[in-house]
Write a protein that holds these residues in place. Structure first.
Motif, PDB file in Angstrom:
ATOM      1  N   GLU A 310      -1.097  -6.490  -7.171  1.00  0.00           N
ATOM      2  CA  GLU A 310      -0.079  -5.578  -6.649  1.00  0.00           C
ATOM      3  C   GLU A 310       0.839  -5.093  -7.764  1.00  0.00           C
ATOM      4  O   GLU A 310       1.245  -3.931  -7.782  1.00  0.00           O
ATOM      5  CB  GLU A 310       0.726  -6.268  -5.550  1.00  0.00           C
ATOM      6  N   LEU A 311       1.160  -5.950  -8.706  1.00  0.00           N
ATOM      7  CA  LEU A 311       1.977  -5.536  -9.852  1.00  0.00           C
ATOM      8  C   LEU A 311       1.236  -4.502 -10.692  1.00  0.00           C
ATOM      9  O   LEU A 311       1.832  -3.528 -11.162  1.00  0.00           O
ATOM     10  CB  LEU A 311       2.352  -6.756 -10.699  1.00  0.00           C
ATOM     11  N   LEU A 312      -0.075  -4.677 -10.871  1.00  0.00           N
ATOM     12  CA  LEU A 312      -0.867  -3.667 -11.589  1.00  0.00           C
ATOM     13  C   LEU A 312      -0.841  -2.339 -10.847  1.00  0.00           C
ATOM     14  O   LEU A 312      -0.686  -1.283 -11.469  1.00  0.00           O
ATOM     15  CB  LEU A 312      -2.314  -4.137 -11.757  1.00  0.00           C
ATOM     16  N   ARG A 313      -1.004  -2.386  -9.533  1.00  0.00           N
ATOM     17  CA  ARG A 313      -0.977  -1.144  -8.745  1.00  0.00           C
ATOM     18  C   ARG A 313       0.330  -0.397  -8.933  1.00  0.00           C
ATOM     19  O   ARG A 313       0.369   0.827  -8.882  1.00  0.00           O
ATOM     20  CB  ARG A 313      -1.160  -1.464  -7.261  1.00  0.00           C
ATOM     21  N   ARG A 314       1.409  -1.133  -9.114  1.00  0.00           N
ATOM     22  CA  ARG A 314       2.724  -0.514  -9.249  1.00  0.00           C
ATOM     23  C   ARG A 314       3.038  -0.152 -10.700  1.00  0.00           C
ATOM     24  O   ARG A 314       4.180   0.085 -11.062  1.00  0.00           O
ATOM     25  CB  ARG A 314       3.789  -1.449  -8.674  1.00  0.00           C
TER      26      ARG A 314
END
Length: 404
Positions: A310-314
């Motif tokens: 999720e951090l990568l997606r953001r």
């Protein structure tokens, strides 16, 4: 239809800008659907004529002859019959040899807005940046986020999350109802990516060793590993001739196919990356779980994997923090923002809570220290200014790190 509004917004933001849109990600993560269905529908509903859309799927056997760069160029040239702008989508461009030169030629010679997709990191090499002369921008497509998954599935949050962490976020899996269908599809995908995208492409001779490494990586998500440690473990499994160089190559191939992501360790005191011992996270938990026959469904590791993706997606750069003799799960950086993040199923036990918070000790730089947990505790503030976020709040609100 599964809405992928965040990705559509990115495409709209870059529409008609003089830059090649490079859409990358795992096979079947939704790159083609994003372009050929979602974005195509947007263009048509906003005044683009159907005959000014040139859609080319190079995985199709009907278009296999277009994997020759010269023939592909000629095909596009014949489609362009006036001076108005054309929107060109080329799916799986890496199937064309020397595709960088082809892309450059299309962009220079035609009045077009060009979009290309690919399922390996060859698209992101320094060579492509050089050959495209800085005219390319990457748009990363991951399997569905939990928010995308939940908006599609609905129902109870806990039930949806249990399904998500077991079967992952591949769009097609999310649309299947029966368990056996999900498992069979995940098995097929693992075989396709493992064999076609990695073993066959890189001419790996020892497929048994490669698959054993991949299974080992799946069983150790969130664990610190190195080629040396992996080699040692595989030798205990009777792979006596395995060496560090082979393991390093295999790890690179796995990451190049977007099947796993490597997160480096960053020394917070020395402000430098540490050369050895990294962590690897699965791009999709469903693929990971199927590869090891749904064993080792340990919530702590799965939760850490979900937060990392999720951090990568953001659009955060995510490292593992080394704070003296302590480790911080994630150091997430994005422009001027930086967050120290611990991930733990529960901190209701005082001993666990002390261990998790102790990792933040000595970091007095003013950046937020956050624990992401599954505890249903209405309080957000911990001692020493540390913050706590419930996993659902984190996954459903992309701005929560800034707001808390």
């Amino acid at each position: 239809m599964i809405e992928r509004s965040a990705l559509l917004t990115k495409l709209i933001d870059y529409k008609d800008k003089d830059i090649v849109k490079i859409i990358t990600g795992l096979r079947r993560a939704g790159k083609s659907y994003l372009l050929f269905n979602i974005y195509r529908s947007y263009l048509l509903s906003n005044g683009v004529d159907e005959d000014h859309l040139i859609l080319i799927n190079l995985e199709s056997q009907k278009l296999a002859n277009l994997r020759d760069g010269k023939k592909l160029y000629e095909y596009i040239e014949k489609k362009i019959i006036d001076n108005y702008k054309y929107y060109i989508f080329i799916d799986e461009i890496q199937l064309v040899d020397n595709f960088e030169d082809l892309v450059n030629g299309i962009k220079v010679d035609f009045n077009c807005d060009l979009y290309i997709t690919g399922s390996n990191s060859k698209l992101l090499s320094s060579e492509i940046n050089t050959k495209l002369r800085g005219r390319g921008i990457e748009i990363k497509v991951y399997p569905l986020s939990f928010k995308e998954f939940y908006e599609y599935k609905g129902g109870g949050l806990s039930e949806a999350f249990d399904e998500y962490i077991r079967y992952g976020g591949l769009p097609y899996v999310s649309m299947l109802d029966k368990e056996y269908e999900k498992i069979e599809y995940l098995k097929m995908m693992n075989e396709t990516i493992g064999f076609k995208d990695i073993i066959e492409r890189h001419k790996i001779k020892n497929s048994v060793l490669f698959n054993s490494l991949l299974e080992l990586l799946c069983s150790q998500i969130g664990c610190i590993v190195s080629p040396n440690k992996i080699s040692h473990t595989l030798k205990t499994m009777r792979f006596e001739t395995v060496d560090n160089e082979t393991i390093s190559n295999y790890l690179k191939y796995i990451c190049d196919s977007f099947l796993f992501y490597k997160s480096a360790r960053y020394g917070l005191k020395g402000k430098a990356y540490l050369k050895t011992l990294n962590k690897y996270y699965a791009c999709d938990l469903g693929l990971r779980n199927e590869k090891i026959n749904f064993r080792q469904i340990e919530m702590s590791h799965l939760l850490e994997n979900v937060v990392y993706l999720e951090l990568l997606r953001r659009n955060y750069l995510v490292d593992i923090g080394k704070n003296a003799d302590k480790e911080i799960d994630f150091v997430a950086k994005n422009y001027d923002d930086l967050y120290y993040i611990q991930v733990c199923v529960s901190i209701e036990n005082n001993e666990t809570k002390e261990r998790e918070l102790h990792s933040f000790k000595g970091l007095d730089d003013g950046y937020k220290k956050i624990v992401i947990t599954m505890d249903k505790n209405p309080l957000k503030h911990l001692e020493n200014g540390y913050k706590m976020i419930h996993i659902f709040d984190f996954l459903l609100d992309e701005n929560i790190l800034r707001k808390i």
